[in-house]
Structures are given as C-alpha cells and as structure tokens.
Design a protein around this motif. Structure first.
Motif, mmCIF file in Angstrom:
data_model
loop_
_atom_site.group_PDB
_atom_site.id
_atom_site.type_symbol
_atom_site.label_atom_id
_atom_site.label_comp_id
_atom_site.label_asym_id
_atom_site.label_seq_id
_atom_site.Cartn_x
_atom_site.Cartn_y
_atom_site.Cartn_z
ATOM 1 N N UNK A 193 0.823 -1.200 0.000
ATOM 2 C CA UNK A 193 0.000 0.000 0.000
ATOM 3 C C UNK A 193 0.863 1.258 0.000
ATOM 4 N N UNK A 194 1.938 1.243 0.770
ATOM 5 C CA UNK A 194 2.822 2.416 0.863
ATOM 6 C C UNK A 194 3.519 2.733 -0.454
ATOM 7 N N UNK A 195 3.561 1.757 -1.369
ATOM 8 C CA UNK A 195 4.225 2.002 -2.650
ATOM 9 C C UNK A 195 3.251 2.107 -3.812
ATOM 10 N N UNK A 196 1.936 1.999 -3.521
ATOM 11 C CA UNK A 196 0.922 2.363 -4.514
ATOM 12 C C UNK A 196 0.580 3.839 -4.369
ATOM 13 N N UNK A 197 0.433 4.280 -3.126
ATOM 14 C CA UNK A 197 -0.008 5.656 -2.867
ATOM 15 C C UNK A 197 0.944 6.738 -3.399
ATOM 16 N N UNK A 252 9.056 4.393 -10.059
ATOM 17 C CA UNK A 252 10.178 3.629 -9.502
ATOM 18 C C UNK A 252 9.772 3.005 -8.162
ATOM 19 N N UNK A 253 9.141 3.791 -7.304
ATOM 20 C CA UNK A 253 8.714 3.276 -6.005
ATOM 21 C C UNK A 253 7.640 2.190 -6.161
ATOM 22 N N UNK A 254 6.846 2.297 -7.226
ATOM 23 C CA UNK A 254 5.788 1.317 -7.481
ATOM 24 C C UNK A 254 6.354 -0.089 -7.689
ATOM 25 N N UNK A 255 7.619 -0.174 -8.087
ATOM 26 C CA UNK A 255 8.234 -1.502 -8.272
ATOM 27 C C UNK A 255 8.231 -2.293 -6.967
ATOM 28 N N UNK A 256 8.160 -1.595 -5.821
ATOM 29 C CA UNK A 256 8.015 -2.288 -4.548
ATOM 30 C C UNK A 256 6.724 -3.093 -4.489
ATOM 31 N N UNK A 257 5.700 -2.583 -5.159
ATOM 32 C CA UNK A 257 4.416 -3.290 -5.150
ATOM 33 C C UNK A 257 4.545 -4.652 -5.822
ATOM 34 N N UNK A 258 5.319 -4.700 -6.878
ATOM 35 C CA UNK A 258 5.575 -5.981 -7.534
ATOM 36 C C UNK A 258 6.219 -6.967 -6.582
ATOM 37 N N UNK A 259 7.149 -6.458 -5.759
ATOM 38 C CA UNK A 259 7.797 -7.321 -4.763
ATOM 39 C C UNK A 259 6.788 -7.799 -3.728
ATOM 40 N N UNK A 260 5.875 -6.918 -3.336
ATOM 41 C CA UNK A 260 4.859 -7.310 -2.345
ATOM 42 C C UNK A 260 3.932 -8.384 -2.912
ATOM 43 N N UNK A 261 3.605 -8.276 -4.208
ATOM 44 C CA UNK A 261 2.779 -9.312 -4.842
ATOM 45 C C UNK A 261 3.511 -10.648 -4.842
ATOM 46 N N UNK A 262 4.802 -10.614 -5.168
ATOM 47 C CA UNK A 262 5.606 -11.836 -5.118
ATOM 48 C C UNK A 262 5.678 -12.386 -3.703
ATOM 49 N N UNK A 263 5.800 -11.476 -2.720
ATOM 50 C CA UNK A 263 5.861 -11.912 -1.324
ATOM 51 C C UNK A 263 4.545 -12.553 -0.899
ATOM 52 N N UNK A 264 3.400 -12.000 -1.374
ATOM 53 C CA UNK A 264 2.110 -12.622 -1.095
ATOM 54 C C UNK A 264 2.069 -14.045 -1.651
ATOM 55 N N UNK A 309 2.382 8.572 3.985
ATOM 56 C CA UNK A 309 3.798 8.359 3.694
ATOM 57 C C UNK A 309 4.046 8.232 2.196
ATOM 58 N N UNK A 310 3.084 7.649 1.464
ATOM 59 C CA UNK A 310 3.242 7.534 0.013
ATOM 60 C C UNK A 310 3.228 8.882 -0.667
ATOM 61 N N UNK A 311 2.333 9.767 -0.206
ATOM 62 C CA UNK A 311 2.281 11.107 -0.787
ATOM 63 C C UNK A 311 3.537 11.903 -0.544
ATOM 64 N N UNK A 312 4.161 11.689 0.609
ATOM 65 C CA UNK A 312 5.433 12.364 0.899
ATOM 66 C C UNK A 312 6.556 11.734 0.081
ATOM 67 N N UNK A 313 6.566 10.410 0.035
ATOM 68 C CA UNK A 313 7.677 9.664 -0.558
ATOM 69 C C UNK A 313 7.936 10.038 -2.020
ATOM 70 N N UNK A 314 6.876 10.188 -2.805
ATOM 71 C CA UNK A 314 7.065 10.456 -4.237
ATOM 72 C C UNK A 314 7.503 11.887 -4.512
ATOM 73 N N UNK A 315 7.394 12.764 -3.517
ATOM 74 C CA UNK A 315 7.702 14.180 -3.745
ATOM 75 C C UNK A 315 8.967 14.669 -3.057
ATOM 76 N N UNK A 316 9.342 14.042 -1.950
ATOM 77 C CA UNK A 316 10.462 14.585 -1.186
ATOM 78 C C UNK A 316 11.796 14.313 -1.873
#
Length: 565
Positions: A103-107, A477-489, A168-175
C-alpha cells in the motif's frame, strides 16, 4: 534539444548559459587529465533531508514493532519476554506487513499526480504530512491496553495503516525529487580549488552525492526502531507508537518554516494527458522523433497546432521510457530487501538474542548504511573517479542485485543451520541454541545492495524524468516495490518451517539471474548517461514552456471551463 545546448569537444551537451569565464566548459583534454568531483550542496537541500529524516524516523519507528504486534498474543503485563498484542501468528503478520508495504508504494502515484498536476511538491508534502499525523493518532490510541483487551486493536490497526500508507506515500514520491531540485546546475564545468588544483564539477557526481546524503538521512531516521522495539518490550506498544507520532510534528514544522528557502517547480497541469497524447501521436506519425513540434509543423501542421509540448519534452519522455523499463527488474530486488522487515525478524525469534527483543536485529541494516554511505561517498566513489571509473547507474544497479543475491544465499545457509540445531531443529517452537549474531552478514549484504540499487534507483528516476514529471517517474520507480509485495504474497504459503531454506535460496537465484540480465540488457544507457542527463531546459526555457502551455488554445479553453465552473 534546444539551441542553447551545444556540444563540447568531448561530445557532451553543455548548457552554454550556465558557463562563464570562471567556470569554463571542460575540453576533451580536461576529461582525460582532470578528476571529476561533486559540487557543493545547497542549504535548502539539507532542509529537505531533515524533513525526510523526521518522516523516516516516524515510519521505521512505527513499523519496527509491527511483526510482533500482530504475530504474538498480549503478554498481559510489561516488561515482557515476548511482547505482542493480536496473537494472529507468523503468516498473518507477514501478510499484513507485506500488504502495508504494498500500500505504501501504490499511494506515491496518487501523491505524484496531485503534486505534478495540481499542488506542486511543497504543498503536496504538507497535505500528506497532515494525513500521516491522523493515521498515527489512530494507531497509538488503538494500541493502549484497554483497546487491546476490548478487541479494538485489529480494526484500529487496519484503518491506521491505510491512512498512514496514504500519508507516507504522498510524501515519498515528492520529497526525493524536491531534494534534487535544490541543485540547479545542469552542465559540467571546470573549477580551480584553493590549492590551485583544477577539477571537473559534474551534475552526475553531484546528484550521486545528494542522493547518498538523502539516503544517509533516511537511515539515521531508521535507527528509531531501536528505541521503539525496546519501548515495546519494556513498556508496551502504545508508548512505542507514541514516540514516532510525536516526531511527525517537527517534520511538519520544518516543511512550513522553510517554505521560502525551497526551490520549487510549479505544477505543469495535465501532464498525464500530455504524455498520453504524445504516445497517440507517435502511432500516427511513426516515431517519437517525428512528434517534435518542429517536425510536426512541417509534416503534420494540423497536429502541431494541438501539441502542448516542446521538442525537449519529447527527448525527455524518450529518456524516461528507457528508465522505466529498467524499473521493471526491481521487484526481484525489493523482494530480497523485504525479507529484513518480516521473515528475518521471525527468524531471529527462533535464535538466541539475549536480553534484547528479536525485532531489534533489523537495526543492523540502517547502522551499516550510516557507516557505509559516507565511506562510499567520500572515499570509494572519488577514488574510482580519480582512476577514470565513474560507476555509471546501470553497472551500480546490477551490483545491487548481486549483493542482494549474496544476502539471500547467506540467509538460506543460516536457516539450514537453525534447522540443524537443537532443541527444536526444523520446527522451532521456541529458540534453538544458535546465536542471532549469525544474522549480521545478511543485514550488511542487504545494506551494500541498497547503496548500489536503491540509492542509484532514486538518482536514476530523478535524472531521467521529464522536468514536469519528476514526481510521477519517481512514483513509478517506487511502485516496483508493489511488484515485490505481490511476489511476497505468493510466497506466504512457504513462509513456514521447514520450507524457509528453499524460499531464501529461490530468491537468491532469481536476484543473481537479474543481476546479469540488467547489465547486459541496459548497459548501453551507461554509455549515453552524460548526454541523456544534459537534455534539460534552463530557467528561461522553463518559463517559456509553462507560458506556452497556458497560452495554448486547448489549455486556455480548459482553464476557462474551470473558471466558469
């Protein structure tokens, strides 16, 4: 390319407006004889790094206790040998922490859209910081002893992580784009140092330094989980979550008080629509190059009248597409990294940890980075540049995958050693007689991999993005974490004893293969790295770009419609 960019003797694009007599453009001979160095970092960049430190202190402080918070039952009183609250088991804990990371890497995508199209990065960070604070209050209030005993902890946790993930996602993509934007120079130049030594100051070395410092700030903040996991063990989860909740307040304060110092790029408007129209034009006219307004004016004047972009945006967009293809490999890398936030914590619970909580072991990772990042930034990278080895992005990323594979291979070996150790062997219902110190190399190898893959990924995403789409490309780039989370699921079913050895080994093999493929598939981008980075507008061109976009008939019509509404 704009007419204000020319080729120097080394074939590198130079912004001639930024070159003066004191800082001349490097010649071919200069490139052969002078070492390349980073420029000075602006004060405003340090303010942004401080914002990220506070936010990461909050994030890692609250996520550090999550695995125990979900996995183990409430001990009833504190200090506790094994702290817990929900008692929902290893698999549920891993699934929920994986969902939170997902979720933190979709937002960040939502945060990027709001920033690049509507609010700008600064105001978006301020908005999402307030949302973040709301989620932290909910998490803290539902972790008090009375909430645990009444059963409010689980629903409160679910609501809290959804709101916190949005913040945190909204901050992450902008900071991270905001910190890089504080440095304005786009062209290399020659500088004479106080001792008379001449050096080449390059944007590539400077951005590398900025993101190293940015990541260092992240990991200093990440040490907060040492405090929160200790508080969790000796006082309880409510106190552990209260500390990061309080820390978000100075984060918001720094954002507000430093507002006049930041270099801020204004929102461009409908950048998604602009990018989609460019892609549509590409299929109509045959190539991206043919979509440049200067070319369309000759071949398709009816389309040129509707184009809201300029020639430079087309070059930027092509560069960004090449970068986004590289991001597609990163889910495998992030799968390696995510093991330290859940499965390695559970692994430590089956090992001897002495008087410290099992989840404190994860702090070896930020501690190692705090030591290694300055070593790389001040010693290793400058030494390599002195010998003419600039360590281009694709090579560093492939090294990151390699060290991620080494970390997982080593962890697989440690898991096998745990299974071979009494008294519980391969079904550890408690602590086997093996020291948790064996985990230290796993965390160190992951830390080394982050320096090469994660930091370089942030730098690569920023440098290759169009100027009007920095947050969006960073979010991808951060969204690639979501792919990892899907693999982890998908791997949750094997995150149980005695299958963990093979799970770690499988991740190791996948990362090792990707390490080789990333380099051989994309090494051509290293050869054009400097030339690609020089595709940019100077300040006057940027003002003209925004002015033309607002003055365009289609844009003006949309603005009129908005005003009427």
């Amino acid at each position: 390319m704009s007419e204000k960019f020319e080729k120097d003797e080394a074939g590198v694009d130079i912004d001639i407006k930024n070159i003066d007599e004191e800082h001349p453009a490097p010649t071919e001979e200069d490139y052969e004889t002078l070492r390349q160095v980073a420029d000075n970092i602006p004060f405003s960049a340090f303010l942004v790094i401080l914002i990220e430190f506070c936010e990461r202190f909050t994030y890692y402080g609250l996520t550090g206790p999550f695995q125990n918070y979900i996995q183990f039952p409430d001990p009833g009183s504190y200090p506790a040998e094994q702290p817990g609250a929900m008692g929902r088991g290893h698999q549920t804990a891993t699934a929920l922490t994986t969902f939170f990371q997902f979720w933190c890497y979709i937002t960040p995508i939502l945060g990027a859209i709001i920033a690049d199209q509507y609010l700008g990065k600064y105001r978006a960070i301020l908005l999402f910081s307030c949302i973040y604070f709301l989620g932290l209050i909910i998490l803290t209030c539902t972790s008090i002893p009375s909430a645990i005993s009444s059963g409010a902890t689980f629903p409160g946790y679910i609501v809290a992580i959804i709101i916190i993930g949005l913040g945190t996602g909204g901050i992450k993509s902008n900071v991270s784009p905001l910190v890089a934007e504080q440095y304005k120079s786009k062209a290399p130049f020659v500088r004479t140092l106080k001792d008379g030594t001449r050096v080449i100051v390059t944007p590539q070395a400077t951005y590398q330094k900025i993101f190293n410092m940015f990541y260092w700030g992240i990991n200093v903040g990440g040490m907060s989980s040492i405090a929160t996991t200790s508080i969790e063990k000796h006082v309880g989860f409510w106190a552990a979550f209260l500390l990061p909740t309080c820390m978000i307040i100075p984060c918001i304060g720094i954002v507000v008080l430093g507002r006049k110092r930041y270099v801020q790029a204004p929102p461009r408007g409908s950048v998604f629509l602009e990018a989609a129209k460019l892609i549509r034009y590409k299929f109509k006219v045959g190539s991206m190059e043919a979509c440049k307004p200067s070319k369309l004016a000759i071949t398709h004047p009816e389309l040129a009248a509707k184009a809201t972009w300029d020639d430079i945006f087309v070059d930027e967009f092509k560069r960004a597409l090449r970068a986004c293809i590289v991001f597609c490999w990163f889910p495998i890398y992030w799968l390696c990294y995510q093991q330290i936030t859940n499965n390695l914590i559970s692994q430590a619970a089956t090992m001897l940890t002495g008087d410290v909580p099992n989840d404190i072991m994860q702090n070896i990772n930020p501690f190692a980075l705090i030591v290694l990042i300055p070593l790389m930034d001040r010693v290793i990278y400058p030494l390599l540049r002195r010998f003419g080895i600039p360590m281009r992005p694709i090579f560093r990323i492939s090294l990151g995958f390699f060290f991620g594979a080494v970390a997982m291979g080593y962890t697989s070996g440690i898991q096998a050693k745990i299974y071979a150790t009494p008294p519980y062997f391969d079904h550890p219902e408690g602590q086997n007689w093996i020291s948790a110190a064996y985990q230290i190399p796993s965390y160190v190898f992951v830390s080394i991999s982050e320096i090469f893959a994660s930091i370089t990924g942030l730098e690569f995403a920023y440098k290759k993005a169009p100027q009007s789409m920095k947050s969006i490309v960073m979010a991808l780039f951060l969204f690639s974490n979501c792919g990892a989370s899907i693999l982890a699921f998908a791997l949750v079913s094997v995150t149980e004893d005695p299958k963990l050895t093979w799970m770690y080994l499988g991740i190791c093999i996948a990362a090792a293969i990707c390490s080789v493929l990333v380099y051989f598939c994309h090494r051509g981008q290293d050869a054009t790295d400097v030339e690609d980075d020089a595709i940019a507008r100077d300040d006057e061109q940027m003002k003209e770009y925004y002015k033309n976009q607002k003055a365009h008939p289609e844009t003006a019509e949309k603005e009129t419609e908005k005003e009427n509404v």
